[in-house]
Write a protein that holds these residues in place. Structure first.
Motif, mmCIF file in Angstrom:
data_model
loop_
_atom_site.group_PDB
_atom_site.id
_atom_site.type_symbol
_atom_site.label_atom_id
_atom_site.label_comp_id
_atom_site.label_asym_id
_atom_site.label_seq_id
_atom_site.Cartn_x
_atom_site.Cartn_y
_atom_site.Cartn_z
ATOM 1 N N ALA A 96 -2.606 -3.758 2.384
ATOM 2 C CA ALA A 96 -2.124 -2.932 1.278
ATOM 3 C C ALA A 96 -1.343 -1.702 1.751
ATOM 4 O O ALA A 96 -0.217 -1.466 1.285
ATOM 5 N N PRO A 97 -1.897 -0.892 2.667
ATOM 6 C CA PRO A 97 -1.103 0.265 3.128
ATOM 7 C C PRO A 97 0.161 -0.141 3.868
ATOM 8 O O PRO A 97 1.169 0.568 3.806
ATOM 9 N N LEU A 98 0.122 -1.263 4.575
ATOM 10 C CA LEU A 98 1.330 -1.722 5.266
ATOM 11 C C LEU A 98 2.423 -2.074 4.265
ATOM 12 O O LEU A 98 3.598 -1.719 4.445
ATOM 13 N N ARG A 99 2.024 -2.773 3.201
ATOM 14 C CA ARG A 99 3.010 -3.115 2.162
ATOM 15 C C ARG A 99 3.561 -1.846 1.510
ATOM 16 O O ARG A 99 4.755 -1.760 1.181
ATOM 17 N N ALA A 100 2.668 -0.853 1.316
ATOM 18 C CA ALA A 100 3.116 0.399 0.706
ATOM 19 C C ALA A 100 4.122 1.126 1.602
ATOM 20 O O ALA A 100 5.158 1.615 1.131
ATOM 21 N N ILE A 101 3.809 1.219 2.889
ATOM 22 C CA ILE A 101 4.714 1.894 3.827
ATOM 23 C C ILE A 101 6.076 1.224 3.837
ATOM 24 O O ILE A 101 7.127 1.880 3.735
ATOM 25 N N ASP A 102 6.074 -0.098 3.963
ATOM 26 C CA ASP A 102 7.340 -0.827 4.016
ATOM 27 C C ASP A 102 8.076 -0.716 2.681
ATOM 28 O O ASP A 102 9.298 -0.534 2.644
ATOM 29 N N GLY A 103 7.315 -0.795 1.582
ATOM 30 C CA GLY A 103 7.943 -0.724 0.263
ATOM 31 C C GLY A 103 8.599 0.631 0.001
ATOM 32 O O GLY A 103 9.742 0.700 -0.481
ATOM 33 N N TYR A 104 7.888 1.712 0.309
ATOM 34 C CA TYR A 104 8.455 3.049 0.090
ATOM 35 C C TYR A 104 9.638 3.303 1.019
ATOM 36 O O TYR A 104 10.638 3.936 0.616
ATOM 37 N N ALA A 105 9.550 2.837 2.248
ATOM 38 C CA ALA A 105 10.683 3.000 3.167
ATOM 39 C C ALA A 105 11.902 2.253 2.631
ATOM 40 O O ALA A 105 13.038 2.773 2.689
ATOM 41 N N ARG A 106 11.673 1.073 2.101
ATOM 42 C CA ARG A 106 12.787 0.300 1.541
ATOM 43 C C ARG A 106 13.389 0.997 0.322
ATOM 44 O O ARG A 106 14.622 1.039 0.146
#
Length: 310
Positions: A96-106
């Motif tokens: 979940a946090p990995l998806r959040a990090i990648d999503g916000y960076a995108r």
């Protein structure tokens, strides 16, 4: 079996001997200890029962070992449950946090990317690249942890066809690479098709990865018989490795080359070794710096396979 006098005597009178029974005796000091008993009938020349004789054996030590084994089994079951809980946590809580990090960076790159200088853009790309690497590492670790629980289903394998199937996948995922595979004689093998295919995927992927600096990647595979086992190999003309670091080669997270030069999570060869060990085989390698490497794995011949996979 527990000693029951009437049952034991009836068995002896009927068949001439008893099964092996267990009973507790009491020493003079009051100590109770377990014994195993087996009794035979004594017959006269006419075949009549005239007595009995038996063997009584102190099984205190074997019972202690049995209890120790039961305790260790319980501990192992508890550890497996903890591992399952950890795997669940990894697969859900860490993703979940990995998806959040990648999503916000995108999202930031999409909305504000045109305002960033090249250095800032590079840093955002590094963030996204590292989240993808971490995600792949989680996948690899989960797959590695589940290997010990996976049932090994043995069958006769067409290893030549298996190698060629994997190589087609390598070519499809690396269309820009100039790669040549030489397939020498490959003997059939006995193993779990999905697991042995994973072995070849990992070994051929490594060969492709560590030859990326070559104009042409020359990769060779084949096999030969060696006593009660068949040895399979994958050889390449890549960067090779220093044999003095060999003991790190098949360890989890152990890498002999920098992640900046060659991608990967450091789990691939550990997975190869674990799969091969589950088949009762061995995994090893030879290499020289800048002269390529050869990775070997063996599978027991057919008459030893059932015992190896049990």
């Amino acid at each position: 079996m527990i000693w029951k006098r009437d049952i034991v005597i009836n068995k002896i009178l009927k068949t001439g001997y008893s099964d092996i029974y267990e009973k507790e005796y009491i020493k003079k000091d009051g100590t109770v200890f377990p014994v195993s008993i087996r009794v035979w009938a004594i017959k006269d020349e006419a075949g009549n029962n005239i007595g009995m004789w038996g063997i009584i054996r102190d099984i205190t030590e074997s019972k202690r070992v049995e209890l120790d084994l039961a305790e260790r089994t319980a501990q192992l079951e508890a550890a497996n449950k903890e591992l399952e809980t950890f795997s669940y946590s990894v697969s859900h809580d860490l993703r979940a946090p990995l998806r959040a990090i990648d999503g916000y960076a995108r999202m930031i790159l999409k909305k504000q990317g045109d305002k960033f200088d090249e250095d800032t853009l590079d840093k955002f790309n590094v963030i996204r690249s590292n989240t993808r690497t971490m995600g792949q590492l989680i996948d690899d670790l989960l797959a590695f942890s589940r290997l010990g629980k996976k049932h090994v289903s043995l069958m006769l394998l067409d290893m030549d066809a298996l190698v060629r199937d994997v190589w087609k996948e390598m070519q499809n995922t690396n269309p820009e690479r100039n790669m040549a595979l030489t397939v020498n004689s490959i003997l059939p093998g006995y193993g779990d098709r999905a697991l042995i295919k994973q072995v070849y995927i990992n070994l051929l992927s490594n060969a492709v990865k560590f030859t990326k600096n070559k104009d042409t990647a020359h990769i060779e595979t084949g096999s030969y018989s060696d006593g009660n086992e068949v040895v399979y190999y994958v050889r390449d003309n890549g960067v090779g490795f220093d044999m003095k670091y060999y003991d790190k080669l098949f360890g989890v997270f152990q890498r002999l080359h920098g992640s900046a030069d060659f991608e990967g999570t450091g789990v691939g060869l550990a997975t190869v070794q674990r799969i091969v060990h589950r088949h009762g085989g061995r995994a090893w390698a030879e290499g020289k710096i800048d002269e390529g490497a050869t990775f070997y794995f063996s599978l027991p011949s057919s008459h030893t396979q059932d015992e190896a996979a049990s």
